[in-house]
Design a protein around this motif. Structure first.
Motif, mmCIF file in Angstrom:
data_model
loop_
_atom_site.group_PDB
_atom_site.id
_atom_site.type_symbol
_atom_site.label_atom_id
_atom_site.label_comp_id
_atom_site.label_asym_id
_atom_site.label_seq_id
_atom_site.Cartn_x
_atom_site.Cartn_y
_atom_site.Cartn_z
ATOM 1 N N ALA A 112 -4.621 13.698 4.030
ATOM 2 C CA ALA A 112 -5.416 13.634 5.113
ATOM 3 C C ALA A 112 -5.742 11.544 4.899
ATOM 4 N N ARG A 113 -6.198 11.405 3.870
ATOM 5 C CA ARG A 113 -6.297 9.543 4.428
ATOM 6 C C ARG A 113 -5.178 9.043 4.517
ATOM 7 N N VAL A 114 -4.206 9.161 3.233
ATOM 8 C CA VAL A 114 -2.644 9.133 2.905
ATOM 9 C C VAL A 114 -1.760 8.806 4.579
ATOM 10 N N ASP A 115 -2.034 10.461 5.186
ATOM 11 C CA ASP A 115 -1.737 10.398 6.649
ATOM 12 C C ASP A 115 -2.486 9.639 7.782
ATOM 13 N N ARG A 116 -3.252 9.157 7.419
ATOM 14 C CA ARG A 116 -4.180 8.603 8.520
ATOM 15 C C ARG A 116 -3.688 6.840 8.133
ATOM 16 N N GLU A 133 0.770 -1.343 0.095
ATOM 17 C CA GLU A 133 0.064 -0.381 0.393
ATOM 18 C C GLU A 133 1.400 1.326 -0.315
ATOM 19 N N GLU A 134 2.007 1.126 1.136
ATOM 20 C CA GLU A 134 2.875 2.408 1.007
ATOM 21 C C GLU A 134 3.754 2.934 -0.193
ATOM 22 N N LYS A 135 4.321 1.825 -0.784
ATOM 23 C CA LYS A 135 4.879 1.881 -2.636
ATOM 24 C C LYS A 135 3.846 2.277 -3.607
ATOM 25 N N ALA A 136 2.935 1.329 -3.652
ATOM 26 C CA ALA A 136 2.135 1.555 -4.621
ATOM 27 C C ALA A 136 0.371 2.672 -4.249
ATOM 28 N N LEU A 137 0.729 2.363 -3.961
ATOM 29 C CA LEU A 137 -1.125 3.495 -3.777
ATOM 30 C C LEU A 137 -1.357 4.662 -3.057
ATOM 31 N N LEU A 138 -0.567 4.849 -1.504
ATOM 32 C CA LEU A 138 -0.684 5.972 -1.097
ATOM 33 C C LEU A 138 0.066 6.748 -1.769
ATOM 34 N N PRO A 139 1.151 6.687 -2.412
ATOM 35 C CA PRO A 139 2.012 8.195 -3.310
ATOM 36 C C PRO A 139 0.763 8.181 -4.352
ATOM 37 N N GLN A 140 0.530 7.711 -4.499
ATOM 38 C CA GLN A 140 -0.372 7.922 -5.926
ATOM 39 C C GLN A 140 -1.654 8.705 -5.487
ATOM 40 N N LEU A 141 -2.324 8.361 -4.223
ATOM 41 C CA LEU A 141 -3.432 9.082 -3.380
ATOM 42 C C LEU A 141 -2.925 10.332 -3.012
ATOM 43 N N ALA A 142 -1.664 10.101 -2.251
ATOM 44 C CA ALA A 142 -1.112 12.073 -2.064
ATOM 45 C C ALA A 142 -1.122 12.387 -3.667
ATOM 46 N N GLN A 143 -0.452 12.263 -4.557
ATOM 47 C CA GLN A 143 -0.556 13.066 -5.595
ATOM 48 C C GLN A 143 -1.739 13.236 -6.056
ATOM 49 N N VAL A 146 -8.710 -1.565 9.312
ATOM 50 C CA VAL A 146 -9.071 -2.325 8.017
ATOM 51 C C VAL A 146 -10.717 -2.227 6.964
ATOM 52 N N ARG A 147 -11.843 -1.781 8.285
ATOM 53 C CA ARG A 147 -12.599 -0.930 7.819
ATOM 54 C C ARG A 147 -12.395 0.445 7.208
ATOM 55 N N PHE A 148 -11.362 0.818 7.766
ATOM 56 C CA PHE A 148 -11.309 2.295 7.433
ATOM 57 C C PHE A 148 -11.416 2.431 5.395
ATOM 58 N N GLU A 149 -10.325 1.485 5.442
ATOM 59 C CA GLU A 149 -9.189 1.429 4.187
ATOM 60 C C GLU A 149 -10.335 0.208 3.086
ATOM 61 N N GLU A 150 -11.412 -0.285 3.530
ATOM 62 C CA GLU A 150 -11.976 -0.803 2.665
ATOM 63 C C GLU A 150 -13.193 0.517 2.297
ATOM 64 N N ARG A 151 -14.051 0.951 3.654
ATOM 65 C CA ARG A 151 -15.180 1.608 3.349
ATOM 66 C C ARG A 151 -15.150 2.969 2.820
ATOM 67 N N GLU A 152 -13.719 3.201 2.691
ATOM 68 C CA GLU A 152 -12.862 4.794 2.451
ATOM 69 C C GLU A 152 -12.064 5.315 2.093
ATOM 70 N N LEU A 153 -10.812 4.491 2.585
ATOM 71 C CA LEU A 153 -10.058 4.473 1.488
ATOM 72 C C LEU A 153 -9.907 4.035 -0.260
ATOM 73 N N PHE A 154 -9.938 2.216 -0.292
ATOM 74 C CA PHE A 154 -10.392 2.091 -1.510
ATOM 75 C C PHE A 154 -11.473 2.988 -2.480
ATOM 76 N N VAL A 155 -11.897 2.665 -1.893
ATOM 77 C CA VAL A 155 -13.245 3.307 -3.013
ATOM 78 C C VAL A 155 -12.794 4.732 -3.295
ATOM 79 N N VAL A 156 -12.235 5.962 -2.612
ATOM 80 C CA VAL A 156 -11.409 7.168 -3.200
ATOM 81 C C VAL A 156 -10.724 6.522 -3.797
ATOM 82 N N ALA A 157 -9.899 5.963 -3.496
ATOM 83 C CA ALA A 157 -8.845 5.234 -4.479
ATOM 84 C C ALA A 157 -9.355 4.952 -6.143
ATOM 85 N N GLN A 158 -10.348 4.449 -6.136
ATOM 86 C CA GLN A 158 -11.173 4.029 -7.139
ATOM 87 C C GLN A 158 -11.991 4.945 -8.461
#
Length: 134
Positions: free
Chosen positions: A70-74, A55-65, A108-120
């Motif tokens: 705020a979601r990445v920091d959390r 997640e830290e290598k492939a997903l979070l940098p793109q979300l920060a960009q 896990v609930r945060f990532e499934e319900r919020e982070l991944f939804v936003v990523a998509q």
């Protein structure tokens, strides 16, 4: 929202993490807790830590960009807290076990319900498909 195929592997790993959190919740006696304390650090290193790194290598940098700082920091802060709890458990701190289980479930609930939804929603579909998350 249907999960992007690129995030399915991470979602499946979340199921494993939720199962672990449930095992921790059900471990009410000292013997069960001792077993978890003895096995959890290796389980973390073998399964959860690689998941965090992915997640830290492939997903979070793109979300920060994409402006989702705020979601990445959390996410990063929760990863840090979980790692710290695992370190304390590796030193035999039984009191960290319940805190770990509670935080893991919430994370896990945060990532499934919020982070991944936003990523998509905010990341280009071709990025998700080519990010190496599959």
């Amino acid at each position: 929202m249907k999960r992007s195929p690129a995030l399915l592997k991470l979602s499946r790993e979340h199921h494993t993490a939720l199962s672990l959190a449930l095992r921790i919740e059900k471990a009410t006696d000292a013997a069960a807790q001792d077993i978890l304390l003895a096995t959890l650090p290796a389980l973390f290193r073998g399964e959860l830590e690689p998941h965090f790194q992915e997640e830290e290598k492939a997903l979070l940098p793109q979300l920060a960009q994409a402006g989702e700082t705020a979601r990445v920091d959390r996410t990063l802060e929760e990863h840090r807290q979980i790692r710290a709890l695992v370190g304390r458990m590796a030193d035999g701190d039984r009191t960290s076990l319940k805190a770990f289980g509670t935080l893991l479930r919430a994370h896990v609930r945060f990532e499934e319900r919020e982070l991944f939804v936003v990523a998509q929603r905010v990341l280009p579909a071709n990025y998700l498909e080519n990010a190496g998350l599959i």
